[in-house]
Design a protein around this motif. Sequence first.
Motif, PDB file in Angstrom:
ATOM      1  N   MET A   1       0.849  -1.178   0.000  1.00 18.35           N
ATOM      2  CA  MET A   1       0.000   0.000   0.000  1.00 18.35           C
ATOM      3  C   MET A   1       0.891   1.237   0.000  1.00 18.35           C
ATOM      4  SD  MET A   1      -2.415  -1.248   3.153  1.00 18.35           S
ATOM      5  CE  MET A   1      -0.917  -1.625   4.103  1.00 18.35           C
ATOM      6  N   VAL A   2       0.424   2.311  -0.605  1.00 20.44           N
ATOM      7  CA  VAL A   2       1.121   3.593  -0.522  1.00 20.44           C
ATOM      8  C   VAL A   2       0.156   4.628   0.055  1.00 20.44           C
ATOM      9  CG1 VAL A   2       2.813   3.145  -2.330  1.00 20.44           C
ATOM     10  CG2 VAL A   2       0.577   4.078  -2.956  1.00 20.44           C
ATOM     11  N   GLY A   3       0.725   5.739   0.503  1.00 20.27           N
ATOM     12  CA  GLY A   3      -0.089   6.754   1.155  1.00 20.27           C
ATOM     13  C   GLY A   3      -0.026   6.679   2.662  1.00 20.27           C
ATOM     14  N   LEU A   4       0.934   5.894   3.185  1.00 25.92           N
ATOM     15  CA  LEU A   4       1.092   5.729   4.629  1.00 25.92           C
ATOM     16  C   LEU A   4       2.236   6.567   5.206  1.00 25.92           C
ATOM     17  CD1 LEU A   4       0.536   1.883   4.846  1.00 25.92           C
ATOM     18  CD2 LEU A   4      -0.713   3.571   6.201  1.00 25.92           C
ATOM     19  N   GLY A   5       2.971   7.250   4.306  1.00 27.11           N
ATOM     20  CA  GLY A   5       4.106   8.046   4.756  1.00 27.11           C
ATOM     21  C   GLY A   5       5.438   7.581   4.214  1.00 27.11           C
ATOM     22  N   GLU A   6       5.409   6.569   3.347  1.00 22.72           N
ATOM     23  CA  GLU A   6       6.637   6.075   2.722  1.00 22.72           C
ATOM     24  C   GLU A   6       7.156   7.087   1.696  1.00 22.72           C
ATOM     25  OE1 GLU A   6       3.508   5.963   0.165  1.00 22.72           O
ATOM     26  OE2 GLU A   6       3.488   4.806   2.032  1.00 22.72           O
ATOM     27  N   THR A   7       8.428   6.986   1.355  1.00 26.17           N
ATOM     28  CA  THR A   7       8.997   7.817   0.301  1.00 26.17           C
ATOM     29  C   THR A   7       9.122   6.993  -0.984  1.00 26.17           C
ATOM     30  OG1 THR A   7      11.307   7.232   0.738  1.00 26.17           O
ATOM     31  CG2 THR A   7      10.359   9.057   2.024  1.00 26.17           C
ATOM     32  N   THR A   8       9.224   7.682  -2.107  1.00 25.05           N
ATOM     33  CA  THR A   8       9.407   6.981  -3.382  1.00 25.05           C
ATOM     34  C   THR A   8      10.698   6.168  -3.365  1.00 25.05           C
ATOM     35  OG1 THR A   8       8.187   8.689  -4.594  1.00 25.05           O
ATOM     36  CG2 THR A   8       9.664   7.277  -5.876  1.00 25.05           C
ATOM     37  N   ALA A   9      11.749   6.716  -2.773  1.00 25.56           N
ATOM     38  CA  ALA A   9      13.024   5.986  -2.703  1.00 25.56           C
ATOM     39  C   ALA A   9      12.855   4.691  -1.932  1.00 25.56           C
ATOM     40  CB  ALA A   9      14.088   6.867  -2.046  1.00 25.56           C
ATOM     41  N   GLU A  10      12.045   4.699  -0.867  1.00 23.50           N
ATOM     42  CA  GLU A  10      11.814   3.477  -0.101  1.00 23.50           C
ATOM     43  C   GLU A  10      11.045   2.442  -0.920  1.00 23.50           C
ATOM     44  OE1 GLU A  10      11.500   4.416   4.588  1.00 23.50           O
ATOM     45  OE2 GLU A  10       9.975   5.412   3.360  1.00 23.50           O
ATOM     46  N   VAL A  11      10.083   2.894  -1.697  1.00 27.35           N
ATOM     47  CA  VAL A  11       9.320   1.961  -2.536  1.00 27.35           C
ATOM     48  C   VAL A  11      10.225   1.346  -3.595  1.00 27.35           C
ATOM     49  CG1 VAL A  11       7.410   1.739  -4.180  1.00 27.35           C
ATOM     50  CG2 VAL A  11       7.126   3.137  -2.131  1.00 27.35           C
ATOM     51  N   LEU A  12      11.094   2.137  -4.194  1.00 28.37           N
ATOM     52  CA  LEU A  12      12.006   1.616  -5.207  1.00 28.37           C
ATOM     53  C   LEU A  12      12.992   0.611  -4.595  1.00 28.37           C
ATOM     54  CD1 LEU A  12      12.745   4.880  -7.223  1.00 28.37           C
ATOM     55  CD2 LEU A  12      11.166   3.038  -7.811  1.00 28.37           C
ATOM     56  N   ALA A  13      13.443   0.880  -3.373  1.00 30.36           N
ATOM     57  CA  ALA A  13      14.342  -0.064  -2.688  1.00 30.36           C
ATOM     58  C   ALA A  13      13.603  -1.364  -2.375  1.00 30.36           C
ATOM     59  CB  ALA A  13      14.890   0.561  -1.413  1.00 30.36           C
ATOM     60  N   LEU A  14      12.340  -1.270  -1.978  1.00 34.31           N
ATOM     61  CA  LEU A  14      11.532  -2.470  -1.733  1.00 34.31           C
ATOM     62  C   LEU A  14      11.396  -3.291  -3.015  1.00 34.31           C
ATOM     63  CD1 LEU A  14       8.234  -2.778   0.236  1.00 34.31           C
ATOM     64  CD2 LEU A  14       8.225  -3.348  -2.188  1.00 34.31           C
ATOM     65  N   MET A  15      11.201  -2.619  -4.139  1.00 33.45           N
ATOM     66  CA  MET A  15      11.143  -3.332  -5.420  1.00 33.45           C
ATOM     67  C   MET A  15      12.428  -4.115  -5.654  1.00 33.45           C
ATOM     68  SD  MET A  15       9.469  -0.631  -8.108  1.00 33.45           S
ATOM     69  CE  MET A  15       7.823   0.036  -7.959  1.00 33.45           C
ATOM     70  N   ASP A  16      13.570  -3.493  -5.366  1.00 35.06           N
ATOM     71  CA  ASP A  16      14.850  -4.187  -5.546  1.00 35.06           C
ATOM     72  C   ASP A  16      14.935  -5.425  -4.652  1.00 35.06           C
ATOM     73  OD1 ASP A  16      15.742  -2.336  -7.433  1.00 35.06           O
ATOM     74  OD2 ASP A  16      16.725  -1.073  -5.926  1.00 35.06           O
ATOM     75  N   ASP A  17      14.439  -5.300  -3.421  1.00 41.59           N
ATOM     76  CA  ASP A  17      14.442  -6.445  -2.504  1.00 41.59           C
ATOM     77  C   ASP A  17      13.585  -7.588  -3.056  1.00 41.59           C
ATOM     78  OD1 ASP A  17      16.062  -5.108  -0.712  1.00 41.59           O
ATOM     79  OD2 ASP A  17      14.399  -4.466   0.577  1.00 41.59           O
ATOM     80  N   LEU A  18      12.423  -7.255  -3.597  1.00 42.94           N
ATOM     81  CA  LEU A  18      11.532  -8.280  -4.154  1.00 42.94           C
ATOM     82  C   LEU A  18      12.139  -8.938  -5.390  1.00 42.94           C
ATOM     83  CD1 LEU A  18       8.021  -6.601  -3.798  1.00 42.94           C
ATOM     84  CD2 LEU A  18       8.863  -8.606  -2.552  1.00 42.94           C
ATOM     85  N   ARG A  19      12.802  -8.155  -6.207  1.00 42.63           N
ATOM     86  CA  ARG A  19      13.431  -8.739  -7.400  1.00 42.63           C
ATOM     87  C   ARG A  19      14.600  -9.639  -6.995  1.00 42.63           C
ATOM     88  NH1 ARG A  19      11.864 -10.659 -10.283  1.00 42.63           N
ATOM     89  NH2 ARG A  19      13.408 -10.498 -11.943  1.00 42.63           N
ATOM     90  N   ALA A  20      15.316  -9.263  -5.935  1.00 45.66           N
ATOM     91  CA  ALA A  20      16.401 -10.125  -5.450  1.00 45.66           C
ATOM     92  C   ALA A  20      15.843 -11.455  -4.964  1.00 45.66           C
ATOM     93  CB  ALA A  20      17.166  -9.425  -4.333  1.00 45.66           C
ATOM     94  N   ALA A  21      14.584 -11.449  -4.480  1.00 44.51           N
ATOM     95  CA  ALA A  21      13.917 -12.683  -4.052  1.00 44.51           C
ATOM     96  C   ALA A  21      13.199 -13.370  -5.210  1.00 44.51           C
ATOM     97  CB  ALA A  21      12.915 -12.370  -2.940  1.00 44.51           C
ATOM     98  N   GLN A  22      13.376 -12.860  -6.425  1.00 44.09           N
ATOM     99  CA  GLN A  22      12.822 -13.423  -7.660  1.00 44.09           C
ATOM    100  C   GLN A  22      11.286 -13.402  -7.701  1.00 44.09           C
ATOM    101  OE1 GLN A  22      14.909 -16.914  -9.383  1.00 44.09           O
ATOM    102  NE2 GLN A  22      16.019 -16.987  -7.444  1.00 44.09           N
ATOM    103  N   VAL A  23      10.701 -12.404  -7.069  1.00 39.05           N
ATOM    104  CA  VAL A  23       9.245 -12.257  -7.116  1.00 39.05           C
ATOM    105  C   VAL A  23       8.833 -11.797  -8.503  1.00 39.05           C
ATOM    106  CG1 VAL A  23       7.291 -10.930  -6.212  1.00 39.05           C
ATOM    107  CG2 VAL A  23       9.012 -11.869  -4.657  1.00 39.05           C
ATOM    108  N   ASP A  24       7.779 -12.421  -9.034  1.00 42.81           N
ATOM    109  CA  ASP A  24       7.352 -12.175 -10.413  1.00 42.81           C
ATOM    110  C   ASP A  24       6.401 -10.995 -10.568  1.00 42.81           C
ATOM    111  OD1 ASP A  24       8.573 -14.620 -11.593  1.00 42.81           O
ATOM    112  OD2 ASP A  24       7.117 -15.658 -10.309  1.00 42.81           O
ATOM    113  N   PHE A  25       5.544 -10.781  -9.579  1.00 53.54           N
ATOM    114  CA  PHE A  25       4.403  -9.887  -9.756  1.00 53.54           C
ATOM    115  C   PHE A  25       4.270  -8.998  -8.526  1.00 53.54           C
ATOM    116  CE2 PHE A  25      -0.567 -10.062 -10.362  1.00 53.54           C
ATOM    117  CZ  PHE A  25      -0.582  -8.710 -10.666  1.00 53.54           C
ATOM    118  N   LEU A  26       4.104  -7.701  -8.745  1.00 48.52           N
ATOM    119  CA  LEU A  26       3.936  -6.744  -7.663  1.00 48.52           C
ATOM    120  C   LEU A  26       2.659  -5.947  -7.870  1.00 48.52           C
ATOM    121  CD1 LEU A  26       4.933  -5.074  -5.201  1.00 48.52           C
ATOM    122  CD2 LEU A  26       6.213  -3.646  -6.841  1.00 48.52           C
ATOM    123  N   THR A  27       1.859  -5.812  -6.799  1.00 50.89           N
ATOM    124  CA  THR A  27       0.683  -4.946  -6.831  1.00 50.89           C
ATOM    125  C   THR A  27       0.905  -3.768  -5.898  1.00 50.89           C
ATOM    126  OG1 THR A  27      -0.483  -6.147  -5.063  1.00 50.89           O
ATOM    127  CG2 THR A  27      -0.867  -6.879  -7.330  1.00 50.89           C
TER     128      THR A  27
END
Length: 317
Positions: free
Chosen positions: A224-250
């Motif tokens: 979810m977004v709109g809780l106070g996260e920054t764009t940089a934090e969301v992009l870093a989370l994406m990198d973490d998920l890709r490192a775990a080989q996750v296929d799909f992000l919502t």
Amino acid sequence: MTVVLDHTTGKPRHPEKAHRPDSAVLRKPDWIRVKAPVSKGYAATHAIMRENGLHTVCEEAGCPNIGECWEKKHATFMIMGDTCTRACAFCNVKTGLPGALDPNEPVHVGEATAKLGLAHIVVTSVDRDDLADGGADHFAQTIRAIRERCPSTTIEVLTPDFLRKDGAVEQVVAARPDVFNHNLETVPSLYREIRPGARYEHSLRLLERAKELGGATFTKSGIMVGLGETTAEVLALMDDLRAAQVDFLTIGQYLQPTRKHAAIDRFVPPEEFDALRAAGEAKGFLLVAASPLTRSSYHAADDFARLKAARHAALGR
């Protein structure tokens, strides 16, 4: 002072939040408003759920898309009862000590899947920290019951984190779901406030382990977004998920269920969701669904078809 009561018992729905001060509820922008559910399709889906004594996360979590999805006879089954052992600040599912598991529930889910004629089904659950395996075997039984009655139906599971439940993810993956989903929900810096009973690194490892075990099984996560996260934090989370080989992000907008829940920091405009989708695709996800009303199970059947097509394209088939 707001008191949130459960409509079935008349008792406080979120006793753990009763001491929290009421927070302001922001006015929703035009891009996030939805119509009330009144269609015949909605009524038919509701009737099938009640006939089989089943719970749905659509109802318990107050999903804004329930009218659209139920009209199309799409629903996300919530197994193992309607009471969660966790007390996440964002979630509208009631908290407390759950009752015993219903041994007939897997069969009922299979029967409801057949009655609805589902080509793709999503099965989720409350957290069951009270169970030795966190409910992993119940997930596996439900998958098998659906396969027995609807062998052509593809199955997506959205599991809890099974924290401190050794062997749980192995049990679920061994039942061969087509999609294994576990939501990170938010960025690491907000876990203590938003998801206090969970651990970010554990959830990442759960997804990584599901991919290691599952082979062809797609892995998926959502935030979810709109809780106070920054764009940089969301992009870093994406990198973490890709490192775990996750296929799909919502990615979807957080909506505050009541004044006792975590407050909305801001409503993220559609163009920012478009930018996040593009960023995720550039990082290598097979699929990224991002919009104000996106939820883990929203358009799940269509997204599963898109996932398969994306994988085939990536493999050059």
